[in-house]
Write a protein that holds these residues in place. Structure first.
Motif, mmCIF file in Angstrom:
data_model
loop_
_atom_site.group_PDB
_atom_site.id
_atom_site.type_symbol
_atom_site.label_atom_id
_atom_site.label_comp_id
_atom_site.label_asym_id
_atom_site.label_seq_id
_atom_site.Cartn_x
_atom_site.Cartn_y
_atom_site.Cartn_z
ATOM 1 N N GLU A 1 0.825 -1.209 0.000
ATOM 2 C CA GLU A 1 0.000 0.000 0.000
ATOM 3 C C GLU A 1 0.859 1.260 0.000
ATOM 4 O O GLU A 1 0.507 2.260 -0.642
ATOM 5 N N LEU A 2 1.985 1.229 0.695
ATOM 6 C CA LEU A 2 2.877 2.389 0.722
ATOM 7 C C LEU A 2 3.522 2.586 -0.644
ATOM 8 O O LEU A 2 3.650 3.725 -1.120
ATOM 9 N N ASN A 3 3.897 1.503 -1.297
ATOM 10 C CA ASN A 3 4.435 1.613 -2.660
ATOM 11 C C ASN A 3 3.439 2.304 -3.584
ATOM 12 O O ASN A 3 3.810 3.166 -4.394
ATOM 13 N N PHE B 1 12.416 1.652 -6.139
ATOM 14 C CA PHE B 1 11.413 1.549 -7.196
ATOM 15 C C PHE B 1 10.063 1.236 -6.555
ATOM 16 O O PHE B 1 9.888 0.170 -5.973
ATOM 17 N N ALA B 2 9.107 2.153 -6.679
ATOM 18 C CA ALA B 2 7.790 1.948 -6.078
ATOM 19 C C ALA B 2 6.903 1.051 -6.934
ATOM 20 O O ALA B 2 5.855 0.610 -6.477
ATOM 21 N N HIS B 3 7.314 0.797 -8.167
ATOM 22 C CA HIS B 3 6.540 -0.063 -9.079
ATOM 23 C C HIS B 3 7.406 -1.232 -9.524
ATOM 24 O O HIS B 3 8.630 -1.234 -9.330
ATOM 25 N N ASP B 4 6.778 -2.232 -10.133
ATOM 26 C CA ASP B 4 7.554 -3.330 -10.714
ATOM 27 C C ASP B 4 8.536 -2.749 -11.718
ATOM 28 O O ASP B 4 8.182 -1.881 -12.540
ATOM 29 N N ALA B 5 9.776 -3.217 -11.664
ATOM 30 C CA ALA B 5 10.808 -2.717 -12.576
ATOM 31 C C ALA B 5 11.508 -3.897 -13.237
ATOM 32 O O ALA B 5 12.610 -4.293 -12.854
ATOM 33 N N PRO B 6 10.861 -4.504 -14.239
ATOM 34 C CA PRO B 6 11.478 -5.631 -14.948
ATOM 35 C C PRO B 6 12.650 -5.155 -15.795
ATOM 36 O O PRO B 6 12.810 -3.953 -16.043
ATOM 37 N N ALA B 7 13.459 -6.088 -16.249
ATOM 38 C CA ALA B 7 14.667 -5.740 -16.995
ATOM 39 C C ALA B 7 14.379 -4.875 -18.207
ATOM 40 O O ALA B 7 15.129 -3.932 -18.511
ATOM 41 N N ALA C 1 16.705 -5.221 -11.381
ATOM 42 C CA ALA C 1 15.314 -5.528 -11.707
ATOM 43 C C ALA C 1 14.639 -6.165 -10.497
ATOM 44 O O ALA C 1 15.253 -6.941 -9.759
ATOM 45 N N GLY C 2 13.373 -5.816 -10.303
ATOM 46 C CA GLY C 2 12.660 -6.390 -9.171
ATOM 47 C C GLY C 2 11.211 -5.967 -9.174
ATOM 48 O O GLY C 2 10.744 -5.247 -10.049
ATOM 49 N N LYS C 3 10.512 -6.414 -8.165
ATOM 50 C CA LYS C 3 9.092 -6.098 -8.038
ATOM 51 C C LYS C 3 8.916 -4.758 -7.331
ATOM 52 O O LYS C 3 9.894 -4.151 -6.862
ATOM 53 N N ASP D 1 6.215 0.757 -22.562
ATOM 54 C CA ASP D 1 5.389 1.938 -22.808
ATOM 55 C C ASP D 1 5.123 2.728 -21.529
ATOM 56 O O ASP D 1 4.513 3.795 -21.575
ATOM 57 N N GLN D 2 5.595 2.219 -20.397
ATOM 58 C CA GLN D 2 5.353 2.862 -19.113
ATOM 59 C C GLN D 2 6.570 3.669 -18.655
ATOM 60 O O GLN D 2 7.705 3.272 -18.906
ATOM 61 N N SER D 3 6.321 4.780 -17.986
ATOM 62 C CA SER D 3 7.417 5.571 -17.422
ATOM 63 C C SER D 3 8.062 4.803 -16.268
ATOM 64 O O SER D 3 7.377 4.081 -15.528
ATOM 65 N N ARG D 4 9.355 4.969 -16.140
ATOM 66 C CA ARG D 4 10.080 4.353 -15.030
ATOM 67 C C ARG D 4 10.440 5.431 -14.010
ATOM 68 O O ARG D 4 11.021 6.460 -14.353
ATOM 69 N N PHE D 5 10.109 5.161 -12.743
ATOM 70 C CA PHE D 5 10.415 6.090 -11.661
ATOM 71 C C PHE D 5 11.436 5.438 -10.728
ATOM 72 O O PHE D 5 11.220 4.321 -10.257
ATOM 73 N N MET D 6 12.523 6.122 -10.476
ATOM 74 C CA MET D 6 13.500 5.628 -9.507
ATOM 75 C C MET D 6 13.869 6.781 -8.576
ATOM 76 O O MET D 6 14.400 7.792 -9.010
ATOM 77 N N PHE D 7 13.537 6.605 -7.293
ATOM 78 C CA PHE D 7 13.891 7.627 -6.317
ATOM 79 C C PHE D 7 15.259 7.306 -5.746
ATOM 80 O O PHE D 7 15.519 6.193 -5.293
ATOM 81 N N LYS D 8 16.127 8.295 -5.765
ATOM 82 C CA LYS D 8 17.502 8.122 -5.295
ATOM 83 C C LYS D 8 17.779 9.151 -4.208
ATOM 84 O O LYS D 8 17.563 10.350 -4.399
#
Length: 264
Positions: free
Chosen positions: A34-36, A122-128, A162-164, A185-192
């Motif tokens: 839920e936090l993700n 990564f708050a969303h699934d981030a496959p390779a 890569a991960g969930k 086709d989806q944007s990738r979000f990575m918080f650093k």
């Protein structure tokens, strides 16, 4: 969080040894689903600079208030001091950009052993195929000018994070890394976010068994293929960092007990 709770969530000696060998620790089961979802929604709604996300999102700060996350940061650096952060966004089908070059984030660092920690989340699934961050395990103690390695493309032993949803990685500031093209086709979000220590980084984790054969084997068996003939030299660098982290100038995790034999 009480003192007993803090100790409960500290890294073990084996986990810390793996961090010294690889330069990062990877987790994909610490952040509640839920936090993700809340973080991701706020990432999608951010209209200003990515530097502002830390201040505008209560959800992202809540991630770093989780006892598991606080315990890891405590183990690595004590009371972690916030340095800076940025929300990296790579749009779908983005296969260009300077960010895809290998680099090292700290061009100049006068500290012999101390290190900052960068956290990739990564708050969303981030496959390779979405192009999550690429890292080179074991490169963190090879100091270089920031983009000296930008000419490289693929290096044997590289790993994509890569991960969930909820994947979070704690990274030594010297680790070589780069972003990757996003083929979806989806944007990738990575918080650093980057933290720096407020004290000597010694005996901050659960040190039980730090001088065991099991821990020594992590160092002896942790060679990366890209090191080639430099393998033993790299183990010595790691062994010296281990002495600093455990505050024991006699512990020796090198082949043939090299530090002991060659000490003066």
């Amino acid at each position: 969080m009480t003192k007993s709770d803090e100790k409960k969530y500290l890294l073990t000696a084996k986990q810390m040894a793996q961090f010294v060998v690889d330069g990062f620790l990877f987790f994909d089961d610490l952040i509640p689903e839920e936090l993700n979802k809340v973080v991701l929604q706020e990432e999608k709604e951010l209209k200003d600079s990515g530097y502002d996300f830390w201040y505008k999102s209560q959800a992202i700060r809540s991630v770093f208030e989780l006892p598991e996350i606080k315990g890891i940061l405590q183990s690595l650096m004590g009371n972690a001091i916030y340095d800076h952060s940025y929300l990296h966004v790579v749009e779908g089908r983005d296969m260009k950009g300077r960010g895809h070059e290998w680099h090292y984030d700290s061009t100049y660092d006068v500290r012999p052993y101390a290190f900052d920690i960068q956290v990739f989340y990564f708050a969303h699934d981030a496959p390779a195929e979405m192009g999550p961050t690429l890292v080179l395990p074991g490169s963190h103690l090879r100091r270089i000018n920031s983009r000296t390695i930008a000419r490289y493309k693929n290096i044997v032993g590289q790993r994509q994070l890569a991960g969930k949803a909820g994947t979070i990685c704690f990274v030594h500031h010297g680790l070589w890394h780069c972003s990757q093209p996003n083929y979806t086709d989806q944007s990738r979000f990575m918080f650093k976010v980057r933290f720096r220590p407020d004290q000597k980084q010694s005996r901050l984790f659960n040190i039980e068994g730090y001088d065991s054969q099991e821990v020594k084997d992590i160092f002896l068996n942790g060679s990366q293929a890209w090191l080639g003939d430099e393998r033993k030299h790299e183990i010595v660098r790691r062994a010296k960092l281990w002495r600093y982290l455990v505050d024991d100038d006699l512990v020796d995790v090198t082949p043939e007990s090299a530090l002991q034999r060659m000490s003066i």
